[in-house]
Design a protein around this motif. Structure first.
Motif, PDB file in Angstrom:
ATOM      1  N   LEU A   1      20.576  24.610  44.874  1.00 14.39           N
ATOM      2  CA  LEU A   1      20.366  25.971  44.388  1.00 14.39           C
ATOM      3  C   LEU A   1      19.069  26.044  43.586  1.00 14.39           C
ATOM      4  O   LEU A   1      18.514  25.021  43.189  1.00 14.39           O
ATOM      5  N   ASP A   2      18.603  27.253  43.333  1.00 16.68           N
ATOM      6  CA  ASP A   2      17.305  27.501  42.711  1.00 16.68           C
ATOM      7  C   ASP A   2      17.106  26.639  41.447  1.00 16.68           C
ATOM      8  O   ASP A   2      17.809  26.826  40.444  1.00 16.68           O
ATOM      9  N   PRO A   3      16.158  25.689  41.462  1.00 11.30           N
ATOM     10  CA  PRO A   3      15.974  24.800  40.312  1.00 11.30           C
ATOM     11  C   PRO A   3      15.383  25.496  39.092  1.00 11.30           C
ATOM     12  O   PRO A   3      15.342  24.907  38.003  1.00 11.30           O
ATOM     13  N   LYS A   4      14.957  26.728  39.251  1.00 13.55           N
ATOM     14  CA  LYS A   4      14.419  27.465  38.100  1.00 13.55           C
ATOM     15  C   LYS A   4      15.530  28.136  37.300  1.00 13.55           C
ATOM     16  O   LYS A   4      15.293  28.654  36.213  1.00 13.55           O
ATOM     17  N   GLU A   5      16.733  28.122  37.847  1.00  7.93           N
ATOM     18  CA  GLU A   5      17.857  28.780  37.187  1.00  7.93           C
ATOM     19  C   GLU A   5      18.817  27.760  36.573  1.00  7.93           C
ATOM     20  O   GLU A   5      18.908  26.612  37.021  1.00  7.93           O
TER      21      GLU A   5
ATOM     22  N   ARG B   1      16.965  17.389  36.724  1.00 10.80           N
ATOM     23  CA  ARG B   1      18.131  18.259  36.587  1.00 10.80           C
ATOM     24  C   ARG B   1      19.300  17.474  35.984  1.00 10.80           C
ATOM     25  O   ARG B   1      19.496  16.282  36.252  1.00 10.80           O
ATOM     26  N   LEU B   2      20.076  18.172  35.162  1.00  9.46           N
ATOM     27  CA  LEU B   2      21.225  17.586  34.487  1.00  9.46           C
ATOM     28  C   LEU B   2      22.493  18.336  34.865  1.00  9.46           C
ATOM     29  O   LEU B   2      22.522  19.568  34.837  1.00  9.46           O
ATOM     30  N   LEU B   3      23.533  17.589  35.204  1.00  7.71           N
ATOM     31  CA  LEU B   3      24.864  18.144  35.405  1.00  7.71           C
ATOM     32  C   LEU B   3      25.734  17.659  34.252  1.00  7.71           C
ATOM     33  O   LEU B   3      25.876  16.456  34.042  1.00  7.71           O
ATOM     34  N   HIS B   4      26.253  18.602  33.479  1.00  9.68           N
ATOM     35  CA  HIS B   4      27.197  18.284  32.405  1.00  9.68           C
ATOM     36  C   HIS B   4      28.518  18.943  32.754  1.00  9.68           C
ATOM     37  O   HIS B   4      28.574  20.140  33.022  1.00  9.68           O
ATOM     38  N   HIS B   5      29.595  18.153  32.776  1.00  5.23           N
ATOM     39  CA  HIS B   5      30.904  18.774  33.014  1.00  5.23           C
ATOM     40  C   HIS B   5      31.945  18.206  32.062  1.00  5.23           C
ATOM     41  O   HIS B   5      31.816  17.101  31.538  1.00  5.23           O
ATOM     42  N   GLY B   6      32.962  19.034  31.822  1.00  2.00           N
ATOM     43  CA  GLY B   6      34.011  18.641  30.895  1.00  2.00           C
ATOM     44  C   GLY B   6      35.352  19.195  31.314  1.00  2.00           C
ATOM     45  O   GLY B   6      35.447  20.131  32.111  1.00  2.00           O
ATOM     46  N   THR B   7      36.401  18.596  30.788  1.00  7.38           N
ATOM     47  CA  THR B   7      37.770  19.045  31.040  1.00  7.38           C
ATOM     48  C   THR B   7      38.296  19.776  29.809  1.00  7.38           C
ATOM     49  O   THR B   7      37.842  19.531  28.689  1.00  7.38           O
ATOM     50  N   ILE B   8      39.255  20.648  30.025  1.00  3.34           N
ATOM     51  CA  ILE B   8      39.959  21.298  28.920  1.00  3.34           C
ATOM     52  C   ILE B   8      41.442  21.314  29.266  1.00  3.34           C
ATOM     53  O   ILE B   8      41.871  21.987  30.206  1.00  3.34           O
TER      54      ILE B   8
END
Length: 332
Positions: free
Chosen positions: A25-29, A142-149
């Motif tokens: 997907l658009d790397p500027k977003e 690019r960084l992907l950060h994910h978490g659980t709740i």
């Protein structure tokens, strides 16, 4: 910040969606996704799957096991759990800055009267009990950060699915750290549904009252590419199990025909060698059975097929192939 609409509860699709959004997907977003999985164990990139899951419980309860791209420990997901993902440009302000990405979650809970705090390296806690774990993955800039709740998950299943009791397993994989966990639901002054909480959370993650106007809807091309990623990675045994670090295992069980002891080494998902011992009887030298299994995938279907291709009863009197499979895979 743009939110990506996603109603899927298939963990294979959802992890493929993250990878697709990160790379295509658009790397500027910047993007945010909130998602849920049907019952699943999500394995950290550098972990040994066999060491993290209770294989018998997983099989008996039809729980998915899927490896993710990010590091960290194994986590259990069900529909009482929410997952959130940020995909942003990786600059100095966000590199390994777990606290930055957990602050919107803490603020959303504060709005609901819950005092949550960032704790340790990558957790959010209430009263010292963990309800959110976070992980990150980088590629290029690019960084992907994910978490659980844990909103209202079945905590008994969490403990069972991740409760491994193997006689002896030595591995170079990164092991999950066991900690006290809790749901946030009991702390809510006004009880709300997970869907309502999802709406509240998204507003804080987006940091915009008009968040619903900034939504990306996956088109047919997107969906086709995501499903291709599913097939190539997240649905494959080679990724979910075969990618595990090398490990040595010793297992033993007693059956009608005597005690069966297995010692084996697995590397790249393949049995590098196996030794079979015990006080069972058999007409033929068990080393022949060991040679048949060497080099095979450490996978129930593969091992069963190999054992069915030989005259199993000639090597193991009053021990069945089902007994052998139980000892090798489901003796936790």
């Amino acid at each position: 910040m743009i939110s990506i609409r996603n109603e899927s509860t298939d963990p294979h699709f959802n992890l493929a969606l993250e990878e697709y959004a990160l790379n295509y997907l658009d790397p500027k977003e910047d993007y945010v996704i909130i998602w849920q999985n049907e019952p699943s164990v999500i394995i950290g990139r550098n972990q040994n799957t066999a060491e993290e899951v209770n294989a018998k419980f997983i099989k008996d309860n039809n729980i998915h096991v899927v490896r993710r791209l990010s590091g960290g420990g194994a986590v259990y997901h069900d529909l009482g759990n929410l997952n959130f993902t940020f995909i942003v440009n990786s600059d100095k302000d966000v590199a390994s800055n777990f606290k930055k990405f957990t602050e919107p979650v803490i603020k959303a809970l504060g709005k609901l009267g819950i005092n949550a705090v960032f704790s340790g390296r990558n957790d959010i806690t209430i009263d010292g009990k963990k309800f959110s774990g976070n992980a990150q993955y980088y590629i290029k800039n690019r960084l992907l950060h994910h978490g659980t709740i844990l909103f209202n998950s079945d905590l008994a299943v969490v403990q069972e699915a991740l409760n491994v009791k193997i006689d002896k397993l030595q591995s170079k994989g990164i092991k999950s750290v066991k900690s006290r966990v809790t749901n946030i639901y009991p702390y809510l002054k006004e009880k709300i549904s997970v869907k309502k909480f999802k709406d509240i959370l998204l507003k804080f993650l987006m940091e915009d009252e008009n968040y619903s106007e900034k939504e990306y809807i996956l088109n047919d091309r997107d969906l086709s590419e995501i499903r291709k990623l599913m097939e190539e990675r997240y649905l494959r045994w080679e990724w979910n199990y075969g990618e595990s670090p090398a490990f040595d295992v010793e297992k033993a069980m007693r059956f009608e025909g005597g005690k069966l002891e297995l010692s084996f080494n697995v590397k790249d998902g393949l049995l590098q060698g196996i030794k079979i011992h015990g006080d069972f009887f058999g007409k033929k030298d068990v080393k022949e059975a060991e040679d048949v299994l060497k080099g095979k995938q450490y996978r129930e279907e593969t091992i069963r097929a190999a054992l069915e291709a030989i005259d199993f009863s000639e090597y193991f009197s009053a021990i069945t192939i089902d007994n052998f499979i139980e000892c090798m895979f489901y003796n936790n």
